[in-house]
Scaffold this motif. Structure first.
Motif, PDB file in Angstrom:
ATOM      1  N   ASN A  83     -38.631 -46.383 -14.062  1.00 10.41           N
ATOM      2  CA  ASN A  83     -38.808 -45.915 -12.908  1.00 10.41           C
ATOM      3  C   ASN A  83     -40.252 -45.993 -12.387  1.00 10.41           C
ATOM      4  OD1 ASN A  83     -38.397 -44.509 -10.361  1.00 10.41           O
ATOM      5  ND2 ASN A  83     -38.376 -42.405 -11.178  1.00 10.41           N
ATOM      6  N   ALA A  84     -40.738 -46.993 -12.175  1.00  9.12           N
ATOM      7  CA  ALA A  84     -42.137 -47.316 -11.960  1.00  9.12           C
ATOM      8  C   ALA A  84     -42.745 -46.688 -10.468  1.00  9.12           C
ATOM      9  CB  ALA A  84     -42.475 -48.907 -11.871  1.00  9.12           C
ATOM     10  N   ARG A  85     -41.669 -46.656  -9.536  1.00  7.73           N
ATOM     11  CA  ARG A  85     -41.956 -46.429  -8.408  1.00  7.73           C
ATOM     12  C   ARG A  85     -41.037 -44.834  -8.002  1.00  7.73           C
ATOM     13  NH1 ARG A  85     -41.368 -51.612  -8.324  1.00  7.73           N
ATOM     14  NH2 ARG A  85     -39.433 -51.336  -7.084  1.00  7.73           N
ATOM     15  N   PRO A  86     -41.634 -43.898  -8.571  1.00  7.39           N
ATOM     16  CA  PRO A  86     -40.746 -42.641  -8.431  1.00  7.39           C
ATOM     17  C   PRO A  86     -40.482 -42.440  -6.733  1.00  7.39           C
ATOM     18  CG  PRO A  86     -42.492 -42.174  -9.781  1.00  7.39           C
ATOM     19  CD  PRO A  86     -42.832 -43.581  -9.210  1.00  7.39           C
ATOM     20  N   ALA A  87     -39.317 -41.709  -6.698  1.00  8.47           N
ATOM     21  CA  ALA A  87     -39.028 -41.138  -5.314  1.00  8.47           C
ATOM     22  C   ALA A  87     -39.933 -40.165  -5.129  1.00  8.47           C
ATOM     23  CB  ALA A  87     -37.655 -40.747  -5.226  1.00  8.47           C
ATOM     24  N   GLY A 110     -38.570 -39.627   0.445  1.00  9.03           N
ATOM     25  CA  GLY A 110     -38.809 -41.083   0.681  1.00  9.03           C
ATOM     26  C   GLY A 110     -38.761 -41.826  -0.840  1.00  9.03           C
ATOM     27  N   ALA A 111     -38.537 -43.155  -0.520  1.00  8.98           N
ATOM     28  CA  ALA A 111     -38.054 -43.873  -1.836  1.00  8.98           C
ATOM     29  C   ALA A 111     -38.154 -45.424  -1.654  1.00  8.98           C
ATOM     30  CB  ALA A 111     -36.821 -43.516  -2.570  1.00  8.98           C
ATOM     31  N   ASP A 112     -38.936 -45.892  -2.538  1.00 10.62           N
ATOM     32  CA  ASP A 112     -38.729 -47.451  -2.604  1.00 10.62           C
ATOM     33  C   ASP A 112     -37.604 -47.792  -3.480  1.00 10.62           C
ATOM     34  OD1 ASP A 112     -39.115 -50.276  -2.854  1.00 10.62           O
ATOM     35  OD2 ASP A 112     -41.360 -50.213  -3.589  1.00 10.62           O
ATOM     36  N   TYR A 113     -36.538 -47.839  -2.720  1.00 13.52           N
ATOM     37  CA  TYR A 113     -35.344 -47.453  -3.565  1.00 13.52           C
ATOM     38  C   TYR A 113     -34.781 -48.701  -4.622  1.00 13.52           C
ATOM     39  CZ  TYR A 113     -33.093 -49.536   0.821  1.00 13.52           C
ATOM     40  OH  TYR A 113     -32.843 -50.315   1.527  1.00 13.52           O
ATOM     41  N   HIS A 114     -35.198 -49.913  -3.882  1.00 13.36           N
ATOM     42  CA  HIS A 114     -34.583 -51.011  -4.801  1.00 13.36           C
ATOM     43  C   HIS A 114     -35.292 -51.098  -5.920  1.00 13.36           C
ATOM     44  CE1 HIS A 114     -32.037 -53.119  -1.884  1.00 13.36           C
ATOM     45  NE2 HIS A 114     -33.022 -52.791  -0.897  1.00 13.36           N
ATOM     46  N   GLY A 115     -35.187 -50.355  -6.971  1.00 10.24           N
ATOM     47  CA  GLY A 115     -35.491 -50.164  -8.311  1.00 10.24           C
ATOM     48  C   GLY A 115     -34.508 -49.838  -9.366  1.00 10.24           C
ATOM     49  N   LYS A 116     -34.773 -49.253 -10.361  1.00 11.16           N
ATOM     50  CA  LYS A 116     -33.857 -48.871 -11.209  1.00 11.16           C
ATOM     51  C   LYS A 116     -33.236 -47.346 -11.587  1.00 11.16           C
ATOM     52  CE  LYS A 116     -34.189 -53.263 -13.070  1.00 11.16           C
ATOM     53  NZ  LYS A 116     -33.341 -54.122 -13.011  1.00 11.16           N
ATOM     54  N   ALA A 117     -33.989 -46.545 -10.564  1.00 13.16           N
ATOM     55  CA  ALA A 117     -33.712 -45.093 -10.631  1.00 13.16           C
ATOM     56  C   ALA A 117     -32.774 -44.589  -9.482  1.00 13.16           C
ATOM     57  CB  ALA A 117     -35.083 -44.458 -10.746  1.00 13.16           C
ATOM     58  N   VAL A 118     -32.942 -45.019  -8.231  1.00  8.71           N
ATOM     59  CA  VAL A 118     -31.965 -44.562  -7.164  1.00  8.71           C
ATOM     60  C   VAL A 118     -30.766 -45.211  -7.037  1.00  8.71           C
ATOM     61  CG1 VAL A 118     -32.331 -44.165  -4.618  1.00  8.71           C
ATOM     62  CG2 VAL A 118     -34.510 -43.842  -6.148  1.00  8.71           C
ATOM     63  N   SER A 119     -29.904 -44.556  -6.938  1.00  5.06           N
ATOM     64  CA  SER A 119     -28.529 -45.057  -6.486  1.00  5.06           C
ATOM     65  C   SER A 119     -28.416 -45.455  -5.045  1.00  5.06           C
ATOM     66  CB  SER A 119     -27.247 -43.772  -6.660  1.00  5.06           C
ATOM     67  OG  SER A 119     -27.304 -43.309  -7.923  1.00  5.06           O
ATOM     68  N   HIS A 120     -28.097 -46.841  -5.058  1.00  3.44           N
ATOM     69  CA  HIS A 120     -28.462 -47.410  -3.674  1.00  3.44           C
ATOM     70  C   HIS A 120     -27.373 -48.499  -3.368  1.00  3.44           C
ATOM     71  CE1 HIS A 120     -31.018 -50.036  -5.968  1.00  3.44           C
ATOM     72  NE2 HIS A 120     -30.758 -51.155  -5.372  1.00  3.44           N
ATOM     73  N   LEU A 121     -27.436 -49.099  -2.190  1.00  3.46           N
ATOM     74  CA  LEU A 121     -26.453 -50.180  -1.895  1.00  3.46           C
ATOM     75  C   LEU A 121     -27.409 -51.224  -1.415  1.00  3.46           C
ATOM     76  CD1 LEU A 121     -23.313 -50.444   0.114  1.00  3.46           C
ATOM     77  CD2 LEU A 121     -25.236 -51.614   0.826  1.00  3.46           C
ATOM     78  N   ASP A 122     -27.214 -52.489  -1.902  1.00  4.01           N
ATOM     79  CA  ASP A 122     -27.969 -53.787  -1.504  1.00  4.01           C
ATOM     80  C   ASP A 122     -27.134 -54.353  -0.460  1.00  4.01           C
ATOM     81  OD1 ASP A 122     -29.919 -53.458  -3.583  1.00  4.01           O
ATOM     82  OD2 ASP A 122     -28.679 -54.987  -4.970  1.00  4.01           O
ATOM     83  N   ALA A 123     -27.554 -54.852   0.857  1.00  5.48           N
ATOM     84  CA  ALA A 123     -27.412 -55.331   2.075  1.00  5.48           C
ATOM     85  C   ALA A 123     -27.310 -56.830   1.692  1.00  5.48           C
ATOM     86  CB  ALA A 123     -27.840 -54.860   3.270  1.00  5.48           C
ATOM     87  N   LEU A 124     -26.596 -57.742   2.637  1.00  6.83           N
ATOM     88  CA  LEU A 124     -26.797 -59.005   2.302  1.00  6.83           C
ATOM     89  C   LEU A 124     -27.819 -59.717   2.579  1.00  6.83           C
ATOM     90  CD1 LEU A 124     -23.230 -60.110   3.999  1.00  6.83           C
ATOM     91  CD2 LEU A 124     -23.557 -59.217   1.730  1.00  6.83           C
ATOM     92  N   CYS A 125     -28.982 -59.130   3.266  1.00  6.05           N
ATOM     93  CA  CYS A 125     -30.206 -59.536   3.477  1.00  6.05           C
ATOM     94  C   CYS A 125     -31.151 -59.355   2.475  1.00  6.05           C
ATOM     95  CB  CYS A 125     -30.804 -58.810   4.847  1.00  6.05           C
ATOM     96  SG  CYS A 125     -31.107 -57.167   4.791  1.00  6.05           S
TER      97      CYS A 125
END
Length: 322
Positions: A83-87, A110-125
């Protein structure tokens, strides 16, 4: 001979064999083989176009006990090796800013969520390969500092479909897959047989490696250095089955990457070739327990990302209803 989960020896502590190695030429041939460009008029929804109203109706018939299982990890504001960039979370109004009743409390997240800690969805872009997004759209023409004009998360909407959990530790009788352990097509097929499910058109497929259980019991580690996940040779099976969404308790990619010069080859295949959005960093422990208790691994699945125009993804709380 390719080593698979079913016949692999116990891996050394902290790592496992993620072979076989794949050259860039082999990967490019695989990318072309699973590519689904030009298939849908609403191209920036990608494989979500497979989920028709009839598939939604059939998915609702899977609800029996009414058990609802959220799959999001807690909002993680603590730094760590994964978690290098914590929420961020702080109070913007603790209730004493204005006199009078009722008192109002407000907070900021706030979150830089494209990492290893936040549950997130990746869009096609989110991912381009060789300069192209899904459907062959040039990434430089579609994505800039203002956001994405193709494949943004705002184009997806909500997804309601059949979900399938492939619980590999349950199949193998272990607590978790070792960091770096690759999951191959044969392993997915073996899990289907063991769990009594068959992946199908429009499914949301969730892969449990048990990594979150390992983290809770043994502590965090650098997931970029070693994490269990899919080998690229598993992707043709998923493309053939016509899935709509892929997710897991990691980020779907085995690490280290088996492909020369590519750090996230499964991301490239799923998003840029197949048009399949990804769910990263889910908590599948409660879902695994619920599926085991009810003796079934298919359920109603729902996810609704935030409506962020131009966004590359979204923090999410997916739900399974059994």
């Amino acid at each position: 001979m390719t080593r698979h989960l079913s016949d692999a020896p116990t891996p050394p502590p902290g790592g496992a064999d993620n072979g076989p190695a794949v050259s860039r030429a082999e990967f490019d041939a695989l990318f072309a083989a699973v590519r689904s460009w030009g298939r849908w008029s609403a191209a920036d929804r990608g494989a979500w176009n497979r989920v028709t109203p009839e598939r939604v109706r059939r998915a609702t018939a899977l609800v029996r006990s009414g058990t609802v299982v959220p799959m999001a990890r807690p909002w993680d504001t603590s730094p760590g090796p994964d978690n290098a960039r914590p929420a961020l979370h702080h109070m913007s109004d603790p209730g004493d800013a204005e006199p009078g009743e009722p008192a109002v409390h407000k907070d900021f997240i706030g979150a830089d969520y494209h990492g290893k800690a936040v549950s997130h969805l990746d869009a096609l872009c989110h991912v381009a390969y060789r300069g192209q997004l899904f459907d062959g759209r040039p990434a430089r023409e579609c994505v800039d500092a203002a956001g994405a004009r193709f494949g943004a998360v705002s184009a997806l909407g909500a997804l309601v479909t059949r979900g399938v959990l492939l619980d590999l530790p349950a199949v193998l009788g272990c607590r978790w897959l070792a960091p770096g352990q690759a999951v191959h097509a044969e392993d997915l097929a073996a899990a289907e047989r063991a769990l009594g499910v068959t992946l199908g058109e429009g499914d949301a497929v969730l892969l449990r490696s048990g990594g979150l259980r390992r983290r809770r019991e043994e502590g965090a580690w650098d997931l970029d250095a070693a994490s269990a996940g899919l080998h690229v040779d598993a992707m043709p099976l998923l493309a053939e089955r016509g899935i709509a969404l892929l997710g897991g308790d990691g980020d779907s990619d085995v690490r280290p990457s088996p492909v020369d010069g590519l750090h996230s080859p499964v991301h490239a295949l799923a998003l840029a070739a197949m048009g399949v959005p990804l769910l990263d960093n889910l908590d599948l422990e409660a879902l695994a327990a619920a599926c085991a208790a009810e003796g079934r691994y298919a359920f109603l699945f729902m996810v609704a990302p935030l409506h962020i125009p131009g966004g590359t993804g979204s923090p999410v709380t997916p739900l399974a209803v059994l």
